[in-house]
Structure formats: structure tokens, C-alpha cells
Scaffold this motif. Structure first.
Motif, PDB file in Angstrom:
ATOM      1  N   PRO A  30     -69.694   4.251  -0.451  1.00 11.84           N
ATOM      2  CA  PRO A  30     -69.897   3.534   0.809  1.00 11.84           C
ATOM      3  C   PRO A  30     -69.632   2.032   0.730  1.00 11.84           C
ATOM      4  CG  PRO A  30     -72.004   4.140  -0.175  1.00 11.84           C
ATOM      5  CD  PRO A  30     -70.944   4.843  -0.968  1.00 11.84           C
ATOM      6  N   ASP A  31     -69.679   1.448  -0.473  1.00  5.34           N
ATOM      7  CA  ASP A  31     -69.483   0.003  -0.576  1.00  5.34           C
ATOM      8  C   ASP A  31     -68.114  -0.371  -1.130  1.00  5.34           C
ATOM      9  OD1 ASP A  31     -69.927   0.901  -3.143  1.00  5.34           O
ATOM     10  OD2 ASP A  31     -71.085  -0.850  -3.757  1.00  5.34           O
ATOM     11  N   VAL A  32     -67.202   0.596  -1.228  1.00 10.19           N
ATOM     12  CA  VAL A  32     -65.859   0.326  -1.741  1.00 10.19           C
ATOM     13  C   VAL A  32     -64.861   0.510  -0.606  1.00 10.19           C
ATOM     14  CG1 VAL A  32     -64.042   1.097  -3.324  1.00 10.19           C
ATOM     15  CG2 VAL A  32     -66.411   0.972  -4.109  1.00 10.19           C
ATOM     16  N   VAL A  33     -64.085  -0.535  -0.336  1.00  4.54           N
ATOM     17  CA  VAL A  33     -63.093  -0.454   0.738  1.00  4.54           C
ATOM     18  C   VAL A  33     -61.685  -0.239   0.202  1.00  4.54           C
ATOM     19  CG1 VAL A  33     -64.458  -1.832   2.338  1.00  4.54           C
ATOM     20  CG2 VAL A  33     -62.847  -2.978   0.803  1.00  4.54           C
ATOM     21  N   ALA A  34     -61.449  -0.556  -1.088  1.00  3.33           N
ATOM     22  CA  ALA A  34     -60.133  -0.336  -1.695  1.00  3.33           C
ATOM     23  C   ALA A  34     -60.341  -0.038  -3.174  1.00  3.33           C
ATOM     24  CB  ALA A  34     -59.226  -1.540  -1.503  1.00  3.33           C
ATOM     25  N   TYR A  35     -60.224   1.234  -3.530  1.00  2.00           N
ATOM     26  CA  TYR A  35     -60.388   1.614  -4.932  1.00  2.00           C
ATOM     27  C   TYR A  35     -59.010   1.691  -5.582  1.00  2.00           C
ATOM     28  CZ  TYR A  35     -62.093   3.888  -9.127  1.00  2.00           C
ATOM     29  OH  TYR A  35     -62.404   4.169 -10.443  1.00  2.00           O
ATOM     30  N   LEU A  36     -58.711   0.717  -6.425  1.00  2.00           N
ATOM     31  CA  LEU A  36     -57.400   0.595  -7.055  1.00  2.00           C
ATOM     32  C   LEU A  36     -57.525   0.722  -8.568  1.00  2.00           C
ATOM     33  CD1 LEU A  36     -56.113  -2.427  -4.932  1.00  2.00           C
ATOM     34  CD2 LEU A  36     -55.912   0.021  -4.434  1.00  2.00           C
ATOM     35  N   ASP A  37     -58.404   1.607  -9.000  1.00  2.00           N
ATOM     36  CA  ASP A  37     -58.617   1.801 -10.430  1.00  2.00           C
ATOM     37  C   ASP A  37     -58.678   3.284 -10.789  1.00  2.00           C
ATOM     38  OD1 ASP A  37     -58.870   0.977 -13.020  1.00  2.00           O
ATOM     39  OD2 ASP A  37     -60.939   0.293 -12.865  1.00  2.00           O
ATOM     40  N   ASN A 377     -54.528 -12.020 -18.486  1.00  2.00           N
ATOM     41  CA  ASN A 377     -54.435 -12.464 -17.091  1.00  2.00           C
ATOM     42  C   ASN A 377     -54.054 -11.357 -16.118  1.00  2.00           C
ATOM     43  OD1 ASN A 377     -54.853 -15.248 -17.811  1.00  2.00           O
ATOM     44  ND2 ASN A 377     -52.716 -15.316 -18.512  1.00  2.00           N
ATOM     45  N   GLY A 378     -54.159 -10.104 -16.522  1.00  2.00           N
ATOM     46  CA  GLY A 378     -53.586  -9.039 -15.718  1.00  2.00           C
ATOM     47  C   GLY A 378     -54.554  -8.291 -14.832  1.00  2.00           C
ATOM     48  N   LEU A 379     -54.107  -7.959 -13.632  1.00  2.00           N
ATOM     49  CA  LEU A 379     -54.786  -6.989 -12.774  1.00  2.00           C
ATOM     50  C   LEU A 379     -53.892  -5.759 -12.685  1.00  2.00           C
ATOM     51  CD1 LEU A 379     -56.231  -8.887  -9.662  1.00  2.00           C
ATOM     52  CD2 LEU A 379     -57.464  -8.054 -11.664  1.00  2.00           C
ATOM     53  N   ARG A 380     -54.466  -4.594 -12.989  1.00  2.00           N
ATOM     54  CA  ARG A 380     -53.742  -3.346 -12.789  1.00  2.00           C
ATOM     55  C   ARG A 380     -54.163  -2.752 -11.454  1.00  2.00           C
ATOM     56  NH1 ARG A 380     -54.388   0.623 -17.813  1.00  2.00           N
ATOM     57  NH2 ARG A 380     -56.507   0.589 -16.979  1.00  2.00           N
ATOM     58  N   LEU A 381     -53.171  -2.337 -10.677  1.00  2.00           N
ATOM     59  CA  LEU A 381     -53.422  -1.639  -9.429  1.00  2.00           C
ATOM     60  C   LEU A 381     -53.116  -0.174  -9.680  1.00  2.00           C
ATOM     61  CD1 LEU A 381     -51.658  -4.158  -6.985  1.00  2.00           C
ATOM     62  CD2 LEU A 381     -53.998  -4.237  -7.917  1.00  2.00           C
ATOM     63  N   GLY A 382     -54.170   0.600  -9.955  1.00  2.00           N
ATOM     64  CA  GLY A 382     -54.027   2.001 -10.302  1.00  2.00           C
ATOM     65  C   GLY A 382     -54.129   2.866  -9.054  1.00  2.00           C
ATOM     66  N   LEU A 383     -53.052   3.549  -8.702  1.00  2.00           N
ATOM     67  CA  LEU A 383     -52.935   4.227  -7.422  1.00  2.00           C
ATOM     68  C   LEU A 383     -52.887   5.730  -7.654  1.00  2.00           C
ATOM     69  CD1 LEU A 383     -50.238   1.770  -6.032  1.00  2.00           C
ATOM     70  CD2 LEU A 383     -52.731   1.529  -6.029  1.00  2.00           C
ATOM     71  N   SER A 384     -54.002   6.391  -7.428  1.00  2.00           N
ATOM     72  CA  SER A 384     -54.113   7.825  -7.662  1.00  2.00           C
ATOM     73  C   SER A 384     -53.615   8.573  -6.424  1.00  2.00           C
ATOM     74  CB  SER A 384     -55.571   8.193  -7.965  1.00  2.00           C
ATOM     75  OG  SER A 384     -55.678   9.539  -8.349  1.00  2.00           O
ATOM     76  N   PRO A 385     -52.526   9.319  -6.515  1.00  2.57           N
ATOM     77  CA  PRO A 385     -51.847   9.813  -5.315  1.00  2.57           C
ATOM     78  C   PRO A 385     -52.684  10.664  -4.368  1.00  2.57           C
ATOM     79  CG  PRO A 385     -50.397   9.963  -7.207  1.00  2.57           C
ATOM     80  CD  PRO A 385     -51.745   9.568  -7.737  1.00  2.57           C
ATOM     81  N   LEU A 386     -53.626  11.448  -4.875  1.00  6.75           N
ATOM     82  CA  LEU A 386     -54.410  12.295  -3.978  1.00  6.75           C
ATOM     83  C   LEU A 386     -55.611  11.579  -3.373  1.00  6.75           C
ATOM     84  CD1 LEU A 386     -54.388  15.826  -5.659  1.00  6.75           C
ATOM     85  CD2 LEU A 386     -52.786  14.816  -4.020  1.00  6.75           C
ATOM     86  N   THR A 387     -55.959  10.401  -3.873  1.00  6.22           N
ATOM     87  CA  THR A 387     -57.142   9.726  -3.351  1.00  6.22           C
ATOM     88  C   THR A 387     -56.849   8.350  -2.759  1.00  6.22           C
ATOM     89  OG1 THR A 387     -57.739   8.636  -5.452  1.00  6.22           O
ATOM     90  CG2 THR A 387     -58.551  10.869  -5.113  1.00  6.22           C
ATOM     91  N   THR A 388     -55.738   7.730  -3.104  1.00  9.25           N
ATOM     92  CA  THR A 388     -55.459   6.363  -2.658  1.00  9.25           C
ATOM     93  C   THR A 388     -54.638   6.376  -1.378  1.00  9.25           C
ATOM     94  OG1 THR A 388     -55.409   5.626  -4.965  1.00  9.25           O
ATOM     95  CG2 THR A 388     -54.509   4.122  -3.320  1.00  9.25           C
ATOM     96  N   SER A 389     -55.069   5.623  -0.384  1.00  9.28           N
ATOM     97  CA  SER A 389     -54.313   5.486   0.856  1.00  9.28           C
ATOM     98  C   SER A 389     -53.460   4.221   0.798  1.00  9.28           C
ATOM     99  CB  SER A 389     -55.253   5.415   2.061  1.00  9.28           C
ATOM    100  OG  SER A 389     -55.993   4.196   2.040  1.00  9.28           O
ATOM    101  N   PHE A 390     -52.450   4.182   1.636  1.00 10.93           N
ATOM    102  CA  PHE A 390     -51.633   2.973   1.744  1.00 10.93           C
ATOM    103  C   PHE A 390     -52.456   1.832   2.335  1.00 10.93           C
ATOM    104  CE2 PHE A 390     -48.607   6.437   1.551  1.00 10.93           C
ATOM    105  CZ  PHE A 390     -47.632   5.952   0.695  1.00 10.93           C
TER     106      PHE A 390
END
Length: 405
Positions: A30-37, A377-390
Motif C-alpha cells: 500500500p505504500d509503494v507507488v513504483a516498485y523498480l527492484d 553511484n548506480g541506480l538499477r531499475l529492475g523491471l519484472s515483466p509480469l508485475t511492473t507497469s509502464f
């Protein structure tokens, strides 16, 4: 594109997404608006919540020790076969669920070295995941082996040409990651495997960042050994046990070094001497984590339903959209794009670099924007195809841009 255009484009992509319906199969925080991990820890499925609860009352609670005779004893191999069928491109009887990735890597590396007596070199790259490098350093010291290091470009990964340059008559084993944990580079596994075999060496692929998001064909590629975790794109939960693959032709000649009771020919006889089981079971050691194998079964069903080809197509769309957003909103603010530009050479995550990201990441997490920070210095944007929306991708990159402003 402007932020308004980016939002419109995200809505259009989500509306047209043939896999968008699968998002409803997962528990949302409920408190996550963009899960990119999702390339570090996948979301739990709703069915897994029911399965775990039902296991406690219906199997563990009701059947007690009888569960071992009824299904648990075979679970490391039945779930292994399911991973092989759905995500690895292998025939039955070649995949087992066992220990952590670290322990399975140790087992398989030592087995491979024993199978190549007289050879003294192991090929590995400087940007491989720390566990892989640390294990190899320890084994090299233990066995008197020499590590031949390949140094890939920071925003890429190991190429066949680089491997060919270090292969020779002393090469016993090549250990590489199919998808690089930092850059997301997708290695040419078939070509590298063929080169190693031409040199008389064996190959072990680390599949942690590819299994479940990138098509893998271990049998067709002629791979000897592979290992991977199950808590990223297989959504097995924190610390769920890893899997190992041993090609059928090697199983009865390879000696695994951690000789435990579950890998013997008759575990419940409790005999005085270790006698390995025939086939893939010999690569088990101690009592397997039955609870740890529950949740991944539901994700494997979803992967089978969606199809790995469609999952790969969605992954490429997600990373392409993220790349466009980074170029438009972040690169002008000094961010470096540190992943391959070619989507065919990219897994399901992209990495971006900026000196402020260590501090920015904590603030992003507090806002419900969850990327993954990798030093320096890196941020990884991990995009899981079945759970991540555009829309999540757009929200995440826009939030990073706001931090830089």
C-alpha cells in the motif's frame, strides 16, 4: 518527451499491454507507488499467500512427518523439473532445488574441476557478482588453480571475443553470468559455450538475473552446468532456495563435494558409507527447505501461462521505455546510462549513474519509489515483466528527475 507526454505514453502502453492482467495476481504494497527492484526481490503472488497458509494447516499441521513420504521428499526434483520446463529449456531430470546460490555454485565448480584433471585455469570476469568471484578465489586457493580474469566494459559485459582470448589448453572451467548483475548485459551464451567446449573446457552459467525474464535454452546450447536464485523473477520469497542444473551426460561421472544424506542412494537406510544416488539427486546435500519451495510454484504457473517469449517482449518494451525516459529526463541532468543500448543485449534491468544517487535513493524509498542502489553511484531499475507497469516506470524516472532538480 515532456513529463506530460511521458505519462500519456505510459497509459497507452499499459492499455495495450497483453500481460497487464497478470498484475492483479500479485499482492501490492500500500505504500509503494513504483516498485523498480523486481530483479532483487519479486512480489508475492496472491496464490502463494494462500498456499503458504494452507501448507501450515493442511500439510505440516495435519500430515506432520508423513508429508515426507507423501510429497516433500520428491519436491526438490519435481519443482526443479518445473523450472527446467518453464524457464530453462531442459528435459526432465537435470535440475534440482537445494541450497543457496552460493553453496550450489561451490558444489558445481568443484565438481567441474574434478572432471577436468590436469587443467589449472578458471575463466571469470572482474564484474561478475561478488559471490561468484569470492567463491572462485577461495576454490582457486584451495585447489592451486589460476583465475584468468576478463575485464568487460562498465556498461556492457563479457563477449565471445574476450573469452576466446583467454581460453587455452589449461582452461578447466568458464564461470560467467548470463545477465550481468550491474549493467544488465545479456551474454551470448551459445557462442561462449561453444568456444569453451572447443578448448576442452566446461561452462557454468549463473542465471540469477535471467531466469524467468529472458529465454534460456540450456539443453540446446550444450551448457554443462548452471545455477540461479529463485527470489528475483521466480518470486520464491526472501532467501528461497536456489536451483542447479547438471547436464544429463555429466551426472553419474561428476562427484559433488558436499556429501549429505539426502544425496545418497538410500537416504533413510542411514548406512555407514556415502553412496551417491543415481542422476540429479546426488547433487542434493542436506534436508531441503520445503517451505522455501512453495511460493515459486505459483510464479512458475504464471510464467507458463504468459509464455517466456511474451515475457521477454514485455521486458524489452519496459527497458526501452525506461531508456527513452532516462535520455529525455535524466541525461540532460548529468545522469549516465550504464547499460547496453541494444535491447537484444539487455536483460530486464537498466543501470543509471550519478554522484547524488546514494543520498537520493533513501529519499526515493521514503516516497514509495523503490529502485536498487549499487555502489558507487548506480541506480538499477529492475523491471519484472509480469508485475511492473509502464506507469510505475514513468513515476519512478520522474521522481528521480525531481530529486536531481
Amino acid at each position: 518527451m515532456t513529463e506530460a507526454r511521458a505519462r500519456t505514453r505510459a497509459r497507452q502502453l499499459d492499455t495495450a499491454d497483453p500481460l497487464g492482467r497478470f498484475r492483479d495476481e500479485f499482492i501490492q504494497s500500500p505504500d509503494v507507488v513504483a516498485y523498480l527492484d523486481g530483479n532483487s526481490l519479486g512480489r508475492p503472488t496472491k496464490k502463494s499467500a494462500d498456499r503458504l497458509t494452507g501448507f501450515v494447516t493442511g500439510q505440516w499441521g495435519a500430515r506432520l512427518i508423513r508429508g515426507w513420504d507423501e510429497s516433500w521428499y520428491e519436491l526438490p526434483l519435481t519443482v526443479g523439473d518445473r523450472i527446467g520446463e518453464v524457464a530453462l529449456g531442459v528435459a526432465p531430470g537435470q535440475v534440482f532445488i537445494g541450497d543457496s546460490t552460493t553453496v550450489i555454485l561451490y558444489k558445481l565448480i568443484r565438481s567441474a574441476l574434478d572432471a577436468r584433471p590436469g587443467r589449472s585455469e578458471i575463466v571469470v570476469d572482474t564484474d561478475n557478482f561478488p559471490t561468484d568471484r569470492f567463491i572462485l578465489q577461495g576454490i582457486a586457493a584451495e585447489c592451486g588453480m589460476t583465475l584468468r580474469w576478463v575485464t568487460p566494459e562498465p556498461d556492457a559485459g563479457v563477449t565471445p571475443e574476450q573469452v576466446a582470448a583467454v581460453l587455452g589448453p589449461d582452461t578447466a572451467l568458464v564461470v560467467l553470468s548470463h545477465v550481468a548483475y550491474r549493467s544488465g548485459f545479456l551474454a551470448d551464451a551459445p557462442a561462449i559455450t561453444a568456444l569453451a567446449h572447443d578448448a576442452g573446457a566446461l561452462v557454468l552459467w549463473d542465471l540469477c538475473h535471467s531466469v524467468g525474464s529472458v529465454p534460456v535454452e540450456l539443453d540446446a546450447w550444450g551448457v554443462d552446468l548452471a545455477a540461479g536464485c529463485t527470489y528475483k523473477y521466480l518470486n520464491g520469497g526472501p532467501g528461497s532456495p536456489a536451483f542447479g542444473y547438471v547436464r544429463a551426460e555429466h551426472q553419474d561421472s561428476f562427484r559433488q563435494p558436499i556429501q549429505g544424506w539426502m544425496g545418497t542412494s538410500e537416504p533413510f537406510v542411514m548406512g555407514p558409507e556415502y553412496e551417491p544416488h543415481a542422476g540429479i539427486r546426488r547433487f542434493l546435500s542436506g534436508t531441503p527447505s520445503v517451505v522455501g519451495m512453495l511460493a515459486m510454484q505459483d510464479m512458475l504457473d504464471l510464467i507458463a501461462e504468459a509464455g517466456i517469449a511474451a515475457i521477454r517482449a514485455k521486458s524489452q518494451e519496459l527497458t526501452a521505455f525506461a531508456t527513452d525516459l532516462v535520455d529525455e529526463l535524466l541525461v540532460p541532468r548529468g545522469v549516465a546510462f550504464s547499460s547496453p543500448r541494444d535491447p537484444e543485449r539487455r536483460g530486464s534491468h537498466v543501470t543509471i549513474d550519478h554522484p547524488s544517487f546514494a543520498e537520493a535513493n533513501a529519499r526515493l524509498w521514503a516516497r514509495g519509489i523503490i529502485p536498487d542502489f549499487r555502489r558507487p553511484n548506480g541506480l538499477r531499475l529492475g523491471l519484472s515483466p509480469l508485475t511492473t507497469s509502464f506507469a510505475e516506470v514513468e513515476l519512478g524516472v520522474e521522481a528521480i528527475a525531481a530529486e536531481l532538480r
